[in-house]
Design a protein around this motif. Structure first.
Motif, PDB file in Angstrom:
ATOM      1  N   LEU A  74       0.835  -1.203   0.000  1.00 46.92           N
ATOM      2  CA  LEU A  74       0.000   0.000   0.000  1.00 46.92           C
ATOM      3  C   LEU A  74       0.869   1.253   0.000  1.00 46.92           C
ATOM      4  N   VAL A  75       1.948   1.230   0.759  1.00 43.67           N
ATOM      5  CA  VAL A  75       2.890   2.354   0.774  1.00 43.67           C
ATOM      6  C   VAL A  75       3.496   2.544  -0.616  1.00 43.67           C
ATOM      7  N   LEU A  76       3.846   1.453  -1.295  1.00 51.65           N
ATOM      8  CA  LEU A  76       4.366   1.556  -2.659  1.00 51.65           C
ATOM      9  C   LEU A  76       3.348   2.185  -3.604  1.00 51.65           C
ATOM     10  N   ALA A  77       2.083   1.814  -3.457  1.00 52.49           N
ATOM     11  CA  ALA A  77       1.034   2.399  -4.290  1.00 52.49           C
ATOM     12  C   ALA A  77       0.908   3.898  -4.025  1.00 52.49           C
ATOM     13  N   ILE A  78       0.989   4.289  -2.777  1.00 53.34           N
ATOM     14  CA  ILE A  78       0.903   5.712  -2.433  1.00 53.34           C
ATOM     15  C   ILE A  78       2.103   6.472  -2.999  1.00 53.34           C
ATOM     16  N   LEU A  79       3.295   5.875  -2.916  1.00 51.11           N
ATOM     17  CA  LEU A  79       4.478   6.510  -3.502  1.00 51.11           C
ATOM     18  C   LEU A  79       4.315   6.694  -5.011  1.00 51.11           C
ATOM     19  N   GLY A  80       3.751   5.711  -5.668  1.00 45.70           N
ATOM     20  CA  GLY A  80       3.509   5.812  -7.106  1.00 45.70           C
ATOM     21  C   GLY A  80       2.494   6.879  -7.445  1.00 45.70           C
ATOM     22  N   ILE A  81       1.425   6.962  -6.664  1.00 43.75           N
ATOM     23  CA  ILE A  81       0.398   7.977  -6.893  1.00 43.75           C
ATOM     24  C   ILE A  81       0.978   9.373  -6.702  1.00 43.75           C
ATOM     25  N   VAL A  82       1.779   9.549  -5.670  1.00 43.46           N
ATOM     26  CA  VAL A  82       2.401  10.854  -5.406  1.00 43.46           C
ATOM     27  C   VAL A  82       3.345  11.232  -6.552  1.00 43.46           C
ATOM     28  N   ALA A  83       4.143  10.284  -7.008  1.00 42.16           N
ATOM     29  CA  ALA A  83       5.067  10.558  -8.119  1.00 42.16           C
ATOM     30  C   ALA A  83       4.297  10.926  -9.382  1.00 42.16           C
ATOM     31  N   ALA A  84       3.220  10.218  -9.665  1.00 45.84           N
ATOM     32  CA  ALA A  84       2.409  10.515 -10.852  1.00 45.84           C
ATOM     33  C   ALA A  84       1.757  11.890 -10.733  1.00 45.84           C
ATOM     34  N   ALA A  85       1.256  12.222  -9.549  1.00 47.76           N
ATOM     35  CA  ALA A  85       0.611  13.523  -9.336  1.00 47.76           C
ATOM     36  C   ALA A  85       1.602  14.675  -9.487  1.00 47.76           C
ATOM     37  N   GLN A  86       2.862  14.423  -9.165  1.00 46.88           N
ATOM     38  CA  GLN A  86       3.891  15.452  -9.292  1.00 46.88           C
ATOM     39  C   GLN A  86       4.525  15.466 -10.680  1.00 46.88           C
ATOM     40  N   GLY A  87       4.084  14.587 -11.561  1.00 46.35           N
ATOM     41  CA  GLY A  87       4.611  14.536 -12.913  1.00 46.35           C
ATOM     42  C   GLY A  87       5.985  13.901 -13.010  1.00 46.35           C
ATOM     43  N   GLN A  88       6.323  13.080 -12.052  1.00 43.85           N
ATOM     44  CA  GLN A  88       7.640  12.437 -12.027  1.00 43.85           C
ATOM     45  C   GLN A  88       7.590  11.050 -12.664  1.00 43.85           C
ATOM     46  N   VAL A  89       8.689  10.688 -13.285  1.00 43.90           N
ATOM     47  CA  VAL A  89       8.874   9.335 -13.811  1.00 43.90           C
ATOM     48  C   VAL A  89       9.948   8.716 -12.941  1.00 43.90           C
ATOM     49  N   LYS A  90       9.479   8.091 -11.861  1.00 44.62           N
ATOM     50  CA  LYS A  90      10.387   7.551 -10.852  1.00 44.62           C
ATOM     51  C   LYS A  90       9.953   6.124 -10.539  1.00 44.62           C
ATOM     52  N   PRO A  91      10.866   5.152 -10.668  1.00 47.63           N
ATOM     53  CA  PRO A  91      10.470   3.763 -10.397  1.00 47.63           C
ATOM     54  C   PRO A  91      10.171   3.537  -8.910  1.00 47.63           C
ATOM     55  N   LEU A  92       9.255   2.632  -8.678  1.00 45.58           N
ATOM     56  CA  LEU A  92       8.921   2.270  -7.307  1.00 45.58           C
ATOM     57  C   LEU A  92      10.102   1.530  -6.682  1.00 45.58           C
ATOM     58  N   PRO A  93      10.300   1.690  -5.386  1.00 44.72           N
ATOM     59  CA  PRO A  93      11.368   0.924  -4.732  1.00 44.72           C
ATOM     60  C   PRO A  93      11.107  -0.590  -4.862  1.00 44.72           C
ATOM     61  N   ILE A  94      12.142  -1.344  -4.985  1.00 40.80           N
ATOM     62  CA  ILE A  94      12.159  -2.809  -5.047  1.00 40.80           C
ATOM     63  C   ILE A  94      11.576  -3.365  -6.358  1.00 40.80           C
ATOM     64  N   ILE A  95      10.357  -3.000  -6.730  1.00 35.88           N
ATOM     65  CA  ILE A  95       9.711  -3.608  -7.891  1.00 35.88           C
ATOM     66  C   ILE A  95       9.743  -2.736  -9.129  1.00 35.88           C
ATOM     67  N   GLY A  96      10.211  -1.528  -9.034  1.00 39.80           N
ATOM     68  CA  GLY A  96      10.142  -0.585 -10.134  1.00 39.80           C
ATOM     69  C   GLY A  96      11.049  -0.872 -11.306  1.00 39.80           C
ATOM     70  N   ALA A  97      11.998  -1.745 -11.152  1.00 37.15           N
ATOM     71  CA  ALA A  97      12.947  -2.026 -12.231  1.00 37.15           C
ATOM     72  C   ALA A  97      12.378  -2.964 -13.294  1.00 37.15           C
ATOM     73  N   TYR A  98      11.253  -3.591 -13.021  1.00 34.39           N
ATOM     74  CA  TYR A  98      10.682  -4.563 -13.949  1.00 34.39           C
ATOM     75  C   TYR A  98       9.754  -3.875 -14.956  1.00 34.39           C
ATOM     76  N   THR A  99       9.946  -4.202 -16.221  1.00 37.06           N
ATOM     77  CA  THR A  99       9.100  -3.653 -17.295  1.00 37.06           C
ATOM     78  C   THR A  99       8.288  -4.783 -17.888  1.00 37.06           C
ATOM     79  N   LEU A 100       7.000  -4.713 -17.695  1.00 40.80           N
ATOM     80  CA  LEU A 100       6.110  -5.750 -18.226  1.00 40.80           C
ATOM     81  C   LEU A 100       5.418  -5.298 -19.499  1.00 40.80           C
ATOM     82  N   LEU A 101       5.210  -3.992 -19.634  1.00 43.61           N
ATOM     83  CA  LEU A 101       4.560  -3.422 -20.814  1.00 43.61           C
ATOM     84  C   LEU A 101       5.599  -2.682 -21.650  1.00 43.61           C
ATOM     85  N   LYS A 102       5.472  -2.788 -22.933  1.00 45.30           N
ATOM     86  CA  LYS A 102       6.416  -2.081 -23.826  1.00 45.30           C
ATOM     87  C   LYS A 102       5.803  -0.806 -24.339  1.00 45.30           C
TER      88      LYS A 102
END
Length: 102
Positions: A74-102
């Motif tokens: 849930l904390v990771l989801a909140i971090l992602g929402i905050v980054a998106a709201a601020q217009g940032q392209v920042k990977p989530l900690p731990i799981i953000g390095a994985y690219t599933l969609l091209k």
């Protein structure tokens, strides 16, 4: 790398990607910014499903760890929402390095 007009016009879709990852896949498939966050949202969703299934099967220790891991996700989801709201392209900690969609 990411167009500022794309970021400004698709912030809502990027935020929504952490709640319902498939909406930006349908509504904003031409937006590089929204697709980045849709990928992060999909990765997070798959982690939630896998963790809940695995820890739900493991007796006692899994049941004790399940709420703690869900809180971390849930904390990771909140971090992602905050980054998106601020217009940032920042990977989530731990799981953000994985690219599933091209």
């Amino acid at each position: 790398m990411y167009d500022t007009t794309d970021i400004e016009s698709n912030k809502g879709m990027a935020i929504l990607a952490y709640i319902l990852f498939f909406i930006p896949l349908i509504a904003a498939k031409d937006s590089k910014f929204a697709m980045y966050h849709a990928n992060q949202g999909l990765t997070l969703f798959l982690c939630v499903v896998i963790v809940n299934v695995v820890l739900g099967i493991i007796p006692l220790i899994g049941w004790i760890l399940l709420p703690l891991v869900n809180l971390a996700l849930l904390v990771l989801a909140i971090l992602g929402i905050v980054a998106a709201a601020q217009g940032q392209v920042k990977p989530l900690p731990i799981i953000g390095a994985y690219t599933l969609l091209k």
